[in-house]
Design a protein around this motif. Structure first.
Motif, PDB file in Angstrom:
ATOM      1  N   LEU B  54      14.411  67.941  48.485  1.00 54.24           N
ATOM      2  CA  LEU B  54      15.373  67.909  49.597  1.00 54.24           C
ATOM      3  C   LEU B  54      16.634  67.162  49.189  1.00 54.24           C
ATOM      4  O   LEU B  54      17.755  67.629  49.417  1.00 54.24           O
ATOM      5  CB  LEU B  54      14.744  67.190  50.791  1.00 54.24           C
ATOM      6  CG  LEU B  54      14.108  68.045  51.882  1.00 54.24           C
ATOM      7  CD1 LEU B  54      13.391  67.150  52.862  1.00 54.24           C
ATOM      8  CD2 LEU B  54      15.194  68.818  52.593  1.00 54.24           C
ATOM      9  N   THR B  55      16.438  65.979  48.574  1.00 52.83           N
ATOM     10  CA  THR B  55      17.604  65.181  48.187  1.00 52.83           C
ATOM     11  C   THR B  55      18.455  65.919  47.176  1.00 52.83           C
ATOM     12  O   THR B  55      19.685  65.962  47.280  1.00 52.83           O
ATOM     13  CB  THR B  55      17.149  63.843  47.592  1.00 52.83           C
ATOM     14  OG1 THR B  55      16.094  63.336  48.378  1.00 52.83           O
ATOM     15  CG2 THR B  55      18.272  62.859  47.551  1.00 52.83           C
ATOM     16  N   ALA B  58      20.428  68.737  48.787  1.00 54.28           N
ATOM     17  CA  ALA B  58      21.521  68.306  49.663  1.00 54.28           C
ATOM     18  C   ALA B  58      22.607  67.590  48.871  1.00 54.28           C
ATOM     19  O   ALA B  58      23.789  67.900  49.007  1.00 54.28           O
ATOM     20  CB  ALA B  58      20.991  67.401  50.770  1.00 54.28           C
ATOM     21  N   VAL B  59      22.212  66.627  48.042  1.00 59.08           N
ATOM     22  CA  VAL B  59      23.207  65.809  47.333  1.00 59.08           C
ATOM     23  C   VAL B  59      23.724  66.541  46.097  1.00 59.08           C
ATOM     24  O   VAL B  59      24.925  66.721  45.909  1.00 59.08           O
ATOM     25  CB  VAL B  59      22.612  64.441  46.946  1.00 59.08           C
ATOM     26  CG1 VAL B  59      23.634  63.638  46.175  1.00 59.08           C
ATOM     27  CG2 VAL B  59      22.187  63.697  48.168  1.00 59.08           C
ATOM     28  N   VAL B  63      26.774  68.051  48.259  1.00 56.12           N
ATOM     29  CA  VAL B  63      27.829  67.044  48.373  1.00 56.12           C
ATOM     30  C   VAL B  63      28.566  66.858  47.051  1.00 56.12           C
ATOM     31  O   VAL B  63      29.802  66.869  47.009  1.00 56.12           O
ATOM     32  CB  VAL B  63      27.226  65.707  48.855  1.00 56.12           C
ATOM     33  CG1 VAL B  63      28.287  64.643  48.905  1.00 56.12           C
ATOM     34  CG2 VAL B  63      26.566  65.878  50.203  1.00 56.12           C
ATOM     35  N   VAL B  66      31.035  69.617  46.233  1.00 58.80           N
ATOM     36  CA  VAL B  66      32.248  69.546  47.050  1.00 58.80           C
ATOM     37  C   VAL B  66      33.156  68.431  46.548  1.00 58.80           C
ATOM     38  O   VAL B  66      34.376  68.607  46.425  1.00 58.80           O
ATOM     39  CB  VAL B  66      31.878  69.341  48.538  1.00 58.80           C
ATOM     40  CG1 VAL B  66      33.121  69.080  49.352  1.00 58.80           C
ATOM     41  CG2 VAL B  66      31.157  70.552  49.059  1.00 58.80           C
ATOM     42  N   LEU B  67      32.565  67.275  46.200  1.00 59.89           N
ATOM     43  CA  LEU B  67      33.377  66.160  45.704  1.00 59.89           C
ATOM     44  C   LEU B  67      34.069  66.536  44.392  1.00 59.89           C
ATOM     45  O   LEU B  67      35.250  66.235  44.182  1.00 59.89           O
ATOM     46  CB  LEU B  67      32.516  64.907  45.521  1.00 59.89           C
ATOM     47  CG  LEU B  67      31.991  64.257  46.805  1.00 59.89           C
ATOM     48  CD1 LEU B  67      31.250  62.980  46.492  1.00 59.89           C
ATOM     49  CD2 LEU B  67      33.114  63.965  47.778  1.00 59.89           C
ATOM     50  N   LEU B  69      34.859  69.601  43.447  1.00 60.80           N
ATOM     51  CA  LEU B  69      35.900  70.594  43.724  1.00 60.80           C
ATOM     52  C   LEU B  69      37.137  69.930  44.295  1.00 60.80           C
ATOM     53  O   LEU B  69      38.270  70.280  43.937  1.00 60.80           O
ATOM     54  CB  LEU B  69      35.363  71.663  44.676  1.00 60.80           C
ATOM     55  CG  LEU B  69      34.274  72.573  44.111  1.00 60.80           C
ATOM     56  CD1 LEU B  69      33.916  73.655  45.096  1.00 60.80           C
ATOM     57  CD2 LEU B  69      34.736  73.196  42.810  1.00 60.80           C
ATOM     58  N   ILE B  70      36.926  68.944  45.205  1.00 61.40           N
ATOM     59  CA  ILE B  70      38.064  68.222  45.777  1.00 61.40           C
ATOM     60  C   ILE B  70      38.846  67.531  44.668  1.00 61.40           C
ATOM     61  O   ILE B  70      40.077  67.620  44.582  1.00 61.40           O
ATOM     62  CB  ILE B  70      37.574  67.175  46.791  1.00 61.40           C
ATOM     63  CG1 ILE B  70      36.974  67.852  48.011  1.00 61.40           C
ATOM     64  CG2 ILE B  70      38.685  66.241  47.194  1.00 61.40           C
ATOM     65  CD1 ILE B  70      37.958  68.258  49.012  1.00 61.40           C
ATOM     66  N   THR B  71      38.108  66.844  43.782  1.00 64.34           N
ATOM     67  CA  THR B  71      38.772  66.131  42.691  1.00 64.34           C
ATOM     68  C   THR B  71      39.554  67.095  41.812  1.00 64.34           C
ATOM     69  O   THR B  71      40.686  66.806  41.407  1.00 64.34           O
ATOM     70  CB  THR B  71      37.729  65.381  41.853  1.00 64.34           C
ATOM     71  OG1 THR B  71      36.854  64.689  42.727  1.00 64.34           O
ATOM     72  CG2 THR B  71      38.395  64.399  40.928  1.00 64.34           C
ATOM     73  N   SER B  73      40.826  69.953  42.699  1.00 65.97           N
ATOM     74  CA  SER B  73      41.999  70.456  43.415  1.00 65.97           C
ATOM     75  C   SER B  73      43.114  69.419  43.464  1.00 65.97           C
ATOM     76  O   SER B  73      44.272  69.768  43.627  1.00 65.97           O
ATOM     77  CB  SER B  73      41.616  70.879  44.826  1.00 65.97           C
ATOM     78  OG  SER B  73      41.566  69.760  45.662  1.00 65.97           O
ATOM     79  N   LYS B  74      42.773  68.123  43.323  1.00 65.16           N
ATOM     80  CA  LYS B  74      43.808  67.088  43.308  1.00 65.16           C
ATOM     81  C   LYS B  74      44.346  66.849  41.904  1.00 65.16           C
ATOM     82  O   LYS B  74      45.392  66.233  41.749  1.00 65.16           O
ATOM     83  CB  LYS B  74      43.252  65.764  43.838  1.00 65.16           C
ATOM     84  CG  LYS B  74      42.616  65.826  45.185  1.00 65.16           C
ATOM     85  CD  LYS B  74      43.624  65.968  46.284  1.00 65.16           C
ATOM     86  CE  LYS B  74      42.904  66.046  47.612  1.00 65.16           C
ATOM     87  NZ  LYS B  74      43.733  66.621  48.646  1.00 65.16           N
ATOM     88  N   THR B  75      43.606  67.257  40.882  1.00 72.17           N
ATOM     89  CA  THR B  75      44.060  66.996  39.510  1.00 72.17           C
ATOM     90  C   THR B  75      44.249  68.327  38.796  1.00 72.17           C
ATOM     91  O   THR B  75      44.746  69.270  39.391  1.00 72.17           O
ATOM     92  CB  THR B  75      43.038  66.109  38.768  1.00 72.17           C
ATOM     93  OG1 THR B  75      41.756  66.711  38.869  1.00 72.17           O
ATOM     94  CG2 THR B  75      42.991  64.727  39.353  1.00 72.17           C
TER      95      THR B  75
END
Lengths: 244, 80
Positions: B54-55, B58-59, B63, B66-67, B69-71, B73-75
């Motif tokens: 499960l962990t 999910a993680v 999560v 997504v983190l 991908l966000i990073t 998209s910022k760099t």
């Protein structure tokens, strides 16, 4: 030369780790030291001593309570580190991916996310509350909860997310895990026992059982809420930074 | 039968791990990494550790991806 050095280091590590693996006791051998002392104790008395019918939860929160308390602190420290570097999100300067992208979110995506989010949150709550009878618990449920918040933010943007969960509510909830662990730990001290003990010989059998369940529930809910909110906060503070 | 499934899963794990190492496009690499995490979740389930499964799902697959991908998209998206 540099590549050769890297290769040499990796080869040395490989040999050391392989020799460590060779030295390990054979997997599943009943004659292992852990299988002779620790595992039988957990399996035979875990339900009675740990207070949870799911023995994994009993081990994590009771026998290895100190360890789990440390892990909870690690998550909190991770958030503190992220916030120290990136700072918290700010309503005035925050932009979202959707707001900056030339194409807005499509109707299909928004509708599906709107329909799915309640079920994801429901599953998270179920996982947190059923931690002592079925697989799952605070960490797992909290991670699912955090993922649901992240998905909401990805589609509807940071502004609506921050309107839903205000900063004044978020900050105390982020420390809920350590707080609930400390409260549950100090209950033992009031009964003249050690810190973080779940066994209170002063009480009757039924009262002990109830108290143990209440402590487990307190810790599970604390960990779940804190983990979820911390994931959301890390995501929000990452999302905020303007494009460099 | 289950033993054979385990072999396939473990081979896929090695393949995805190598894929993350080889890929120069960071976006593709993080998505391959999420496939790795999802496979790892099934492996945990095969090893009778549903809590960890499960962990990991999910993680690891949710999560963290997504983190990443966000990073990205910022760099910058490409590895030098």
């Amino acid at each position: 030369m540099r590549k050769f050095l890297i290769f040499l280091c990796l080869a040395i590590c490989w040999v050391v780790f392989l020799s460590a693996v060779v030295e390990m006791p054979p997997f599943g051998d009943p004659a292992n030291i852990t299988n002779r002392h620790v595992v039988p104790r957990y399996l035979e008395e875990g339900v009675e001593e740990g207070g949870a019918s799911n023995i994994v939860t009993g081990i994590i929160l009771n026998y290895r309570g100190y360890d789990t308390m440390g892990e909870v602190t690690v998550i909190f420290t991770a958030l503190a580190g992220v916030l120290a570097v990136l700072k918290r999100e700010d309503v005035k300067t925050s932009t979202t991916m959707v707001a900056t992208s030339p194409v807005g979110p499509s109707l299909i995506v928004t509708t599906v996310v709107k329909l799915l989010i309640p079920f994801i949150v429901l599953f998270a709550v179920y996982t947190i509350l059923h931690g002592d009878v079925s697989p799952g618990g605070g960490f797992q449920g909290g991670a699912v909860f955090g993922a649901s918040m992240i998905h909401y933010t990805l589609i509807f943007g940071l502004l609506t997310y921050m309107r839903k969960i205000r900063l004044a509510v978020k900050v105390p909830l982020e420390s809920a895990a350590i707080l609930s662990f400390a409260i549950a730990g100090f209950i033992g001290l009031f009964f003249g026992q050690k810190f973080l003990t779940f066994l209170m010989p002063a009480l009757s059998h039924e009262a002990q059982y109830l108290l143990r369940h209440a402590m487990l529930l307190l810790i599970e809910v604390g960990i779940g809420v804190a983990t979820g909110i911390i994931f959301g906060s890390i995501f929000a503070s990452l999302e905020k930074v303007e494009r460099i | 039968m289950l033993w054979r499934l385990d072999i396939i899963l473990l081979l896929f794990l090695v393949a995805t791990a190598l894929g993350v190492y080889v890929t120069k496009d960071l976006m593709a690499a993080s998505i391959i990494f999420s496939a790795y995490s999802l496979t790892m979740a099934i492996v945990w389930q095969q090893l009778s550790a549903p809590d960890l499964a499960l962990t990991e799902a999910a993680v690891g697959a949710g999560v963290t991806t997504v983190l990443f991908l966000i990073t990205i998209s910022k760099t910058v998206r490409r590895e030098d």
